[in-house]
Design an enzyme around this catalytic site. Sequence first.
Site, short mmCIF file in Angstrom:
data_model
loop_
_atom_site.label_atom_id
_atom_site.label_comp_id
_atom_site.label_asym_id
_atom_site.label_seq_id
_atom_site.Cartn_x
_atom_site.Cartn_y
_atom_site.Cartn_z
N MET A 135 -2.61 6.52 0.89
CA MET A 135 -1.81 7.73 1.02
C MET A 135 -2.66 8.99 1.16
O MET A 135 -2.41 10.00 0.50
CB MET A 135 -0.87 7.85 -0.18
CG MET A 135 0.07 6.68 -0.31
SD MET A 135 1.07 6.46 1.18
CE MET A 135 2.30 5.34 0.57
N ARG A 136 -3.70 8.90 1.98
CA ARG A 136 -4.56 10.06 2.23
C ARG A 136 -4.70 10.27 3.73
O ARG A 136 -4.72 9.30 4.49
CB ARG A 136 -5.95 9.83 1.64
CG ARG A 136 -5.98 9.70 0.15
CD ARG A 136 -5.84 11.05 -0.52
NE ARG A 136 -5.80 10.91 -1.97
CZ ARG A 136 -5.69 11.94 -2.79
NH1 ARG A 136 -5.62 13.17 -2.34
NH2 ARG A 136 -5.65 11.74 -4.09
N LEU A 137 -4.86 11.54 4.10
CA LEU A 137 -5.15 11.85 5.49
C LEU A 137 -6.61 11.51 5.75
O LEU A 137 -7.44 11.73 4.88
CB LEU A 137 -4.95 13.35 5.73
CG LEU A 137 -3.53 13.87 5.48
CD1 LEU A 137 -3.54 15.40 5.47
CD2 LEU A 137 -2.59 13.35 6.54
N VAL A 138 -6.90 10.95 6.91
CA VAL A 138 -8.31 10.75 7.23
C VAL A 138 -8.72 11.75 8.31
O VAL A 138 -7.95 12.06 9.22
CB VAL A 138 -8.65 9.30 7.64
CG1 VAL A 138 -8.44 8.35 6.48
CG2 VAL A 138 -7.86 8.84 8.85
N ASN A 156 -3.51 1.29 10.69
CA ASN A 156 -2.62 1.73 9.61
C ASN A 156 -1.27 1.05 9.75
O ASN A 156 -0.81 0.79 10.86
CB ASN A 156 -2.43 3.26 9.70
CG ASN A 156 -1.54 3.79 8.58
OD1 ASN A 156 -1.65 3.36 7.43
ND2 ASN A 156 -0.64 4.71 8.91
N HIS A 158 2.70 1.70 8.81
CA HIS A 158 3.58 2.80 8.41
C HIS A 158 5.02 2.29 8.34
O HIS A 158 5.50 1.66 9.28
CB HIS A 158 3.48 3.96 9.42
CG HIS A 158 4.32 5.11 9.00
ND1 HIS A 158 3.99 5.94 7.95
CD2 HIS A 158 5.52 5.54 9.45
CE1 HIS A 158 4.93 6.83 7.79
NE2 HIS A 158 5.88 6.62 8.68
C1 GAR Z 1 3.84 0.15 2.29
O1 GAR Z 1 5.23 0.20 2.47
C2 GAR Z 1 3.14 0.84 3.44
O2 GAR Z 1 3.77 0.67 4.67
C3 GAR Z 1 3.23 2.28 2.99
O3 GAR Z 1 2.94 2.23 1.63
C4 GAR Z 1 3.44 1.00 1.10
C5 GAR Z 1 2.35 0.35 0.28
O4 GAR Z 1 2.86 -0.74 -0.41
N1 GAR Z 1 2.31 3.12 3.70
C6 GAR Z 1 2.56 4.40 3.97
O5 GAR Z 1 3.58 4.96 3.65
C7 GAR Z 1 1.45 5.12 4.74
N2 GAR Z 1 1.87 6.40 5.12
P1 GAR Z 1 1.89 -1.78 -1.09
O6 GAR Z 1 0.89 -0.97 -1.91
O7 GAR Z 1 2.78 -2.61 -1.97
O8 GAR Z 1 1.22 -2.57 -0.02
#
Ligand code: GAR
Length: 275
Positions: A135-138, A156, A158
Amino acid sequence: MTDMPKKLRLAVLASGGGTNLQSMIDRCAEGSMAAEVAVVLSDRPDANALNRAEKAGIPAFCVDYKSYMGLEVTEEVLGNLPISLEELDRSQQILKAPDSLQRLRRLARLILAERGLTDIIDRFRPDYICLAGFMRLVTPYFIGHFNSSGAHRIINIHPALLPSFPGTRGYEDTFIYGCKWGGITIHFVDEGEDTGPIIAQAVYPVFPGDRIEQVRARGLRLEYEMYAQVINWLACNHIELEALPSGRLHVQVSDPQYADILKKWVRLSFAQPNS
Ligand code: GAR
């Protein structure tokens, strides 16, 4: 193009629970994913992803972004950066603060944290860097570090059908908006926020009366399947990038089973939990 899968080495970056990471670890172990998770990194010391990695015997590291974000950006700090901040600011599309000094300071902190990540990642020589709930911008510094000579090595996942609902609340945004279908996107990372070339997308239905937890669970089942498939496509050289006259990069997947795989994802999106 070849169908002989090469086992890819992955660096997986995660901020939270790490269920995507767990799915990768399990699938690599059972042989359904042509890869090995070589190293796991998090931006938070309390990320359960780190525990999952340690339990599986995978090297796990935390680069605690919180400590970097509070850092005072002195002249000395600026002088020690591996890149010109002004140059980076011209190519970045993620920090929008109109005050350029504020933007440069934030960039400096991000780059220092990213240097912490790249120093560790390089030691493990991964083929791909997989963001799995990171959850960080790169910044373009991180991207340029891995994408030298035109390669695209950062992926990534999403939890929304991009370009709808970029950011960190894909499931919530989809649900609150009242969408009747939600989606998952896997894409190469570029300088924007969730704007990179799309590798794979799939959708799932949102049923009347659903709660957000049910929606998320339905989407996550797709996420695990899709991430494994994308890695297998990469391992088999089934993924190519094509530059369009507009400048936009398109991903072409050359898997003869492509249509069947998409149908499998549709079936999975309707399947009952645990089935
Ligand atoms: C997942 O739903 C992934 O798609 C999302 O975070 C969750 C991580 O779940 N990613 C984002 O929102 C990126 N912007 P997890 O830690 O159980 O794999």
